[in-house]
Write a protein that holds these residues in place. Structure first.
Motif, PDB file in Angstrom:
ATOM      1  N   ARG A 136      -0.548   0.261   6.517  1.00 53.08           N
ATOM      2  CA  ARG A 136      -1.379  -0.528   7.070  1.00 53.08           C
ATOM      3  C   ARG A 136      -2.161  -1.668   6.024  1.00 53.08           C
ATOM      4  NH1 ARG A 136      -3.446  -0.713  12.228  1.00 53.08           N
ATOM      5  NH2 ARG A 136      -3.836  -2.940  12.494  1.00 53.08           N
TER       6      ARG A 136
ATOM      7  N   GLU B  19      -8.489  -6.712   9.298  1.00 50.90           N
ATOM      8  CA  GLU B  19      -7.546  -7.604   9.427  1.00 50.90           C
ATOM      9  C   GLU B  19      -7.628  -8.599  10.402  1.00 50.90           C
ATOM     10  OE1 GLU B  19      -3.802  -5.632   9.489  1.00 50.90           O
ATOM     11  OE2 GLU B  19      -2.548  -7.524   9.869  1.00 50.90           O
ATOM     12  N   LYS B  20      -8.270  -8.187  11.595  1.00 48.52           N
ATOM     13  CA  LYS B  20      -8.616  -9.117  12.644  1.00 48.52           C
ATOM     14  C   LYS B  20      -9.389 -10.280  12.077  1.00 48.52           C
ATOM     15  CE  LYS B  20      -9.764  -8.988  17.582  1.00 48.52           C
ATOM     16  NZ  LYS B  20     -10.260  -8.083  18.361  1.00 48.52           N
TER      17      LYS B  20
ATOM     18  N   ALA C  90      -3.917 -10.417   4.413  1.00 50.64           N
ATOM     19  CA  ALA C  90      -4.350 -11.283   5.303  1.00 50.64           C
ATOM     20  C   ALA C  90      -5.812 -11.843   4.683  1.00 50.64           C
ATOM     21  CB  ALA C  90      -4.834 -10.522   6.549  1.00 50.64           C
ATOM     22  N   THR C  91      -6.535 -10.765   3.936  1.00 54.79           N
ATOM     23  CA  THR C  91      -7.726 -11.053   3.421  1.00 54.79           C
ATOM     24  C   THR C  91      -7.336 -12.144   2.267  1.00 54.79           C
ATOM     25  OG1 THR C  91      -7.947  -9.476   1.582  1.00 54.79           O
ATOM     26  CG2 THR C  91      -8.744  -8.905   3.814  1.00 54.79           C
TER      27      THR C  91
ATOM     28  N   ARG D  75       4.790  -5.513   9.549  1.00 51.73           N
ATOM     29  CA  ARG D  75       3.603  -6.570   9.380  1.00 51.73           C
ATOM     30  C   ARG D  75       4.134  -7.432   8.414  1.00 51.73           C
ATOM     31  NH1 ARG D  75      -1.420  -5.530  12.168  1.00 51.73           N
ATOM     32  NH2 ARG D  75      -1.173  -3.886  13.570  1.00 51.73           N
TER      33      ARG D  75
ATOM     34  N   ARG E 231      -7.723 -12.672   9.916  1.00 54.26           N
ATOM     35  CA  ARG E 231      -6.792 -13.531  10.418  1.00 54.26           C
ATOM     36  C   ARG E 231      -7.232 -14.583  11.368  1.00 54.26           C
ATOM     37  NH1 ARG E 231      -1.880 -12.138   8.661  1.00 54.26           N
ATOM     38  NH2 ARG E 231      -1.418  -9.971   8.675  1.00 54.26           N
TER      39      ARG E 231
ATOM     40  N   GLU F 137      -8.294  -2.220  10.696  1.00 53.81           N
ATOM     41  CA  GLU F 137      -7.618  -3.061  11.862  1.00 53.81           C
ATOM     42  C   GLU F 137      -8.757  -4.165  12.227  1.00 53.81           C
ATOM     43  OE1 GLU F 137      -5.638  -1.673  14.996  1.00 53.81           O
ATOM     44  OE2 GLU F 137      -5.647  -3.642  15.556  1.00 53.81           O
TER      45      GLU F 137
ATOM     46  N   ALA G 175      -0.605  -5.291   4.656  1.00 55.79           N
ATOM     47  CA  ALA G 175      -1.003  -6.642   5.603  1.00 55.79           C
ATOM     48  C   ALA G 175      -2.488  -6.898   5.388  1.00 55.79           C
ATOM     49  CB  ALA G 175      -0.560  -6.180   6.950  1.00 55.79           C
ATOM     50  N   VAL G 176      -3.383  -5.801   5.605  1.00 54.26           N
ATOM     51  CA  VAL G 176      -4.827  -6.090   5.449  1.00 54.26           C
ATOM     52  C   VAL G 176      -5.137  -6.872   4.225  1.00 54.26           C
ATOM     53  CG1 VAL G 176      -7.074  -5.189   5.643  1.00 54.26           C
ATOM     54  CG2 VAL G 176      -5.234  -4.197   6.734  1.00 54.26           C
ATOM     55  N   TYR G 177      -4.685  -6.355   3.216  1.00 54.47           N
ATOM     56  CA  TYR G 177      -5.066  -7.148   1.937  1.00 54.47           C
ATOM     57  C   TYR G 177      -4.475  -8.353   2.068  1.00 54.47           C
ATOM     58  CZ  TYR G 177      -4.538  -8.507  -2.841  1.00 54.47           C
ATOM     59  OH  TYR G 177      -4.646  -9.416  -3.879  1.00 54.47           O
TER      60      TYR G 177
END
Lengths: 169, 169
Positions: free
Chosen positions: A26, B152-153, A33-34, B75, B156, B149, A29-31
């Motif tokens: 996970r 990330e939301k 995105a930020t 992702r 985005r 989660e 993708a989180v990183y």
DNA sequence: AGAAATTATGTGACTTGTCACGTTAATTTT
DNA sequence: AAAATTAACGTGACAAGTCACATAATTTCT
């Protein structure tokens, strides 16, 4: 030929669910995105890169420091800064002067144009942090930071503590 | 010349503490650390890159799928896979065949050598996940995933929801 | 003091990831 | 059915990181 069975959706959905329940899967993708969000904000607010922003911020808040100190505060590799700084100097954002006492070090200071850009961009980045605080309570932030801290500590453990000696043949 | 005041240590320590209390500042280093750890484990266990590992894992667990599907599950951007796959095919890890029904798609399948490497590497990566579970309780993992989660939301969200219209001049 | 080890920085090579754009193939509209 | 749109993939250009190694300057040891 019916290579791809009817149960495809389920099959893939299940797999995705698995990946989604894995912290390691996970995190990227989180990183990402930020990072992308920051990149867009910085681009719009003052056409800065992330590294540039971090550096201006640190210099503004804490005053002149060496490359190593910058890297340490940012938990980054010195090479990242070593590469970014000459550009920032050419843009007039910072000055770099070799330390007279310790000739190995380079002292980086914020120059007026850098200060100006910082002051232009900072409100936007502050708004972002404020927006985050609207999504997470102070307690949640604290817990989150604790988890991140523990995960980083875990990730920095020598890998032998994980896979033992079975590959040392 | 006393350029660098006595209070240096405090000054820098304070700044570092600030950065450490910022989720956005913290995330890059955490992610980087986990990535590096994975990289080392994969290198040692079977000389795989992260992308290769993820792909072998998904194909092993869920069977053949297209590039888009792989990207979605991971992702990741399709370009990452688009670039990595030909290499994996050349190494014999996977096969790629253009879908006869939909000529745009490429169906990727695990080949025997890929399966073998997967089975060689998987135990090590499993041990890593197990090791993580020794550091975080199931409840903590759940909370952690929830935070990730939500972050990330948040990340985005269109940036206009953060910096409004003030830069649209 | 001189040799050896350490430290700060610079640099090349590489991985992961993004975005934008082009191409080709499907799908939807009209 | 032709035209317009959309989707899947490939690819170039870039950002952010890492590691390893070179170099020069300091420190430490003997």
């Amino acid at each position: 030929m019916g290579k791809r069975p009817e149960t495809d959706e389920t099959r893939l959905r299940n797999r995705k669910a698995r990946e989604d329940n894995n912290v390691f899967s996970r995190l990227p993708a989180v990183y990402a995105a930020t990072r992308t969000q920051a990149h867009k904000l910085l681009h719009r607010a003052g056409n800065l890169s992330t590294v540039e922003w971090r550096t201006l911020w640190d210099l503004y808040k804490a005053g002149p420091m060496t490359i190593r100190e910058l890297a340490e505060i940012q938990r980054a590799d010195h090479s990242l800064l070593s590469r970014a700084l000459p550009d920032m100097r050419d843009k007039g954002f910072v000055t770099m002067e070799r330390d007279r006492i310790d000739g190995r070090q380079v002292l980086v200071s914020l120059a007026p144009p850098g200060r100006a850009v910082y002051e232009q961009v900072a409100p936007v980045m502050k708004r972002r942090r404020d927006a985050l605080r609207a999504e997470f309570s102070p307690e949640e932030i604290t817990t989150f930071l604790d988890y991140l801290e523990r995960l980083e500590k875990f990730a920095r453990r020598p890998i032998d503590t994980i896979c033992e000696s079975e590959f040392t043949e």
